[in-house]
Design an enzyme around this catalytic site. Structure first.
Site, short mmCIF file in Angstrom:
data_model
loop_
_atom_site.label_atom_id
_atom_site.label_comp_id
_atom_site.label_asym_id
_atom_site.label_seq_id
_atom_site.Cartn_x
_atom_site.Cartn_y
_atom_site.Cartn_z
N HIS A 5 0.83 -1.20 0.00
CA HIS A 5 0.00 0.00 0.00
C HIS A 5 0.87 1.26 0.00
O HIS A 5 0.68 2.16 -0.83
CB HIS A 5 -0.91 -0.02 1.23
CG HIS A 5 -1.81 1.16 1.37
ND1 HIS A 5 -3.14 1.13 1.06
CD2 HIS A 5 -1.56 2.44 1.80
CE1 HIS A 5 -3.68 2.32 1.28
NE2 HIS A 5 -2.74 3.12 1.74
N GLU A 6 1.80 1.33 0.93
CA GLU A 6 2.62 2.54 1.05
C GLU A 6 3.53 2.73 -0.16
O GLU A 6 3.81 3.86 -0.58
CB GLU A 6 3.43 2.52 2.35
CG GLU A 6 2.57 2.48 3.62
CD GLU A 6 1.51 3.57 3.69
OE1 GLU A 6 1.69 4.64 3.06
OE2 GLU A 6 0.48 3.35 4.34
#
Length: 641
Positions: free
Chosen positions: A435-436
């Site tokens: 995600h990051e």
């Protein structure tokens, strides 16, 4: 170039450096206010913004990941300076007129969009206000910046203030991996740091201990908590909400929700409420069924500290594996090497770690190359530690601008190596990492050379989460699993049997999870529409979304940093809306060749590279060929309709 890529992580006098940057900004804005075209207005401002942005970003980053009272005192002194500078910039009538002049000149499509959005930003920043109202708007912005920092500081200190020494018998249910995180000499010390808290809620058989830890965690930064009451955030929250309401009314909106969505893709707060309530209605029957199944399995009424524990036990029974069975296959080195290879396969860029010291020994420095040319850098800070803000996030140090390449910070709070073992990650933690990095790629792969619209800058908040949510989907592909897995002892890839169980269990309790996220988002929107007490609003929302008892110690909002110190105010719905986009986009890419395909490259070209330089929804439709549909989210989440 090297100095541009290497932030100064040892600032000697940040008040002085911020003051100098602001002086430059004021001189440049004065010059730009006399300009008549793109070069004499926007180019001039971009130079100042690039410099100020770097100074601000590195200070904010250090305050989040290396918190100390001494540094924070200096950092707090810079907040009014920064707030006042941007307030003055947004209220600068001559600069507004200059942008209006630029609007009438010959511009590219990107430039037209940037000017249009800049003019709207001026209007939302009170450029039309005069006298007392203008001064009050500026005063509110300054107060909000200080209150936001104080909120975050209180959450951090409240989290750090609770520790308890326990015996190994208290930790029955823990495996060796979990025990190694809390072993201190001959004893065991538990805390409220996220990796330890998750382990306690998931594996600890001792129910009374789970209850104690849960109540300590859920009451952080409040007046009723087990942790110190010195860090109570309630007055700060109330003041933040009051100031937001006043600020929005000063510029002609009925409430802060209206003010917030003005710069987002959605049409109105009512449209957001309708969207969330529809998701709740669709999710509720499945969530109720999932809870009944869990309660029948547990054999007694469930309390909040039982949910993760019995969910893990039920998951083990239904799918015949434990979350901890996966961990040995996902050591840190394999996960990141596989992630980097996945990104290379997706977008044709190469990620390599370089040997460079940074602000902490845990930090890894990653460089991105394309066709042997350096295109950006990531400072990767993975492990949880004291004096580091909880959660996971990406923030930028600098964007693409002239000879400066983009640089991002990627921060998580995950397990660290222990007792001869590498860091072993839960599958949920791997999803967080992907995600990051989705955010980081949005920042680093930009082709936009204007700081105000490069990377995530200028992207509407309900579009920012698209690249990150989109990236999560690849964790569940066999091709990617083979890249990121490798047993820490044998190097064996995750066996097919376990992989299939991961896929089968992907949407385990997805109704409950959907309901929980919708609860947060609906509370957020309604609390910024109404002047009612925020906990009363939460109780009203929970009447429909909360299916188990809420304990009297619950002060969850007092530590809800996304809303009170993280930029998601009246925008938490963005996670769910971006999930609609991400599920729709991923399904389209997968059906049209998947990783390495033209559609995969199109996502880079039409979403990641464009940043905030064009209308985000128009870009999405250009990529996808149609408007996004909620069906993809429901299908990806396993919600039956």
């Amino acid at each position: 170039m090297q100095s541009d890529l290497s932030p100064n992580f040892k600032p000697k006098n940040i008040v002085n450096s911020i003051s100098k940057a602001i002086n430059l900004g004021e001189a440049q804005s004065s010059l730009a206010s006399q300009g008549k075209d793109w070069e004499s207005v926007i180019d001039v401002l971009d130079k100042a913004e690039h410099h100020i942005g770097k100074e601000m970003s590195v200070n904010s980053h250090l305050n989040s990941v290396m918190f100390s009272d001494d540094f924070n005192k200096q950092y707090e002194k810079t907040l009014p300076l920064i707030s006042n500078y941007y307030s003055d910039l947004g209220a600068n009538k001559e600069l507004y007129k200059a942008f209006s002049r630029v609007k009438e000149t010959k511009l590219s499509k990107q430039q037209k969009h940037i000017v249009k959005e800049s003019l709207r930003s001026f209007e939302l920043s009170g450029v039309a206000l005069d006298g007392v109202k203008s001064s009050r708007f500026k005063e509110i912005k300054e107060q909000l910046s200080i209150l936001s920092n104080n909120f975050s500081k209180n959450v951090l200190q409240a989290t750090n203030s609770w520790k308890k020494t326990v015996s190994v018998s208290d930790l029955k249910g823990f495996g060796e991996n979990e025990l190694s995180k809390v072993r201190v000499g001959e004893n065991y010390e538990i805390s409220l740091q996220v990796p330890v808290y998750i382990d306690l809620m998931t594996y600890a058989d001792y129910r009374e201990l789970r209850e104690e830890v849960y109540k300590a965690y859920i009451s952080r930064a409040s007046d009723v908590g087990i942790t110190s009451k010195d860090f109570d955030n309630r007055k700060i929250m109330d003041e933040i909400l009051e100031l937001r309401s006043e600020l929005s009314q000063l510029v002609g909106f009925s409430n802060y929700a209206e003010y917030s969505v003005e710069s987002k893709m959605v049409d109105s707060p009512d449209a957001v409420v309708d969207f969330l309530e529809k998701l709740i209605d669709l999710s509720l029957p499945q969530a109720q069924s999932e809870l009944k199944e869990l309660q029948d399995f547990a054999g007694h009424e469930l309390m909040p500290w039982d949910l993760m524990y019995f969910s893990e036990k039920l998951k083990q029974k239904k799918f015949n594996f434990k979350s901890s069975d996966l961990k040995p296959y996902f050591p840190e080195k394999s996960v990141f090497n596989g992630l980097f290879k996945t990104i290379e396969n997706l977008y044709g860029v190469e990620l390599t770690e370089i040997d460079e010291k940074s602000y902490h020994e845990d930090v890894r420095v990653i460089e991105l190359h394309e066709n042997d040319a350096l295109i950006g850098r990531i400072y990767l800070d993975v492990y949880a530690r004291e004096n580091k803000r909880g959660g996971a996030w990406m923030s930028d140090y600098q964007g693409l601008y002239k000879d400066s390449l983009p640089v991002a910070f990627v921060v998580c709070n995950l397990n660290s190596p222990s007792e001869g073992k590498p860091a072993l990650f839960d599958f949920d933690e791997i999803v967080t990492i992907f995600h990051e990095f989705g955010h980081a790629l949005h920042h680093l792969l930009t082709k936009v050379q204007f700081p105000c619209a490069a990377g995530i800058s200028g992207v509407p908040w309900d579009g920012v989460e698209l690249p990150s949510q989109y990236m999560e989907n690849f964790c569940y592909e066999r091709e990617v699993i083979d890249l990121i897995s490798g047993h820490w002892k044998t190097g064996e890839k995750l066996p097919d049997e376990l992989f299939l169980k991961v896929i089968d269990s992907k949407n385990f309790q997805s109704g409950l999870q959907m309901l929980r996220q919708c609860e947060f988002a609906l509370w957020d929107m309604k609390t910024h529409i109404s002047d009612a007490d925020t906990y009363d609003i939460l109780e009203e929302v929970r009447a429909k979304t909360s299916l188990i008892p809420v304990v009297k110690e619950n002060r969850f909002l007092n530590a809800f940093s996304h809303i009170f110190s993280g930029g998601y105010a009246a925008g938490y719905f963005s996670y769910k809306w971006a999930e609609v986009l991400a599920a729709d986009a991923y399904e389209y890419v997968r059906e049209n060749g998947g990783i390495g395909s033209k559609t995969s490259s199109d996502f880079r070209a039409q979403i990641l590279e464009i940043g905030g330089s064009l209308d985000f929804m128009e870009q999405y439709v250009s990529f996808r060929g149609s408007q996004p549909k909620m069906d993809g989210l429901l299908k990806a989440s396993g919600i039956s309709v």
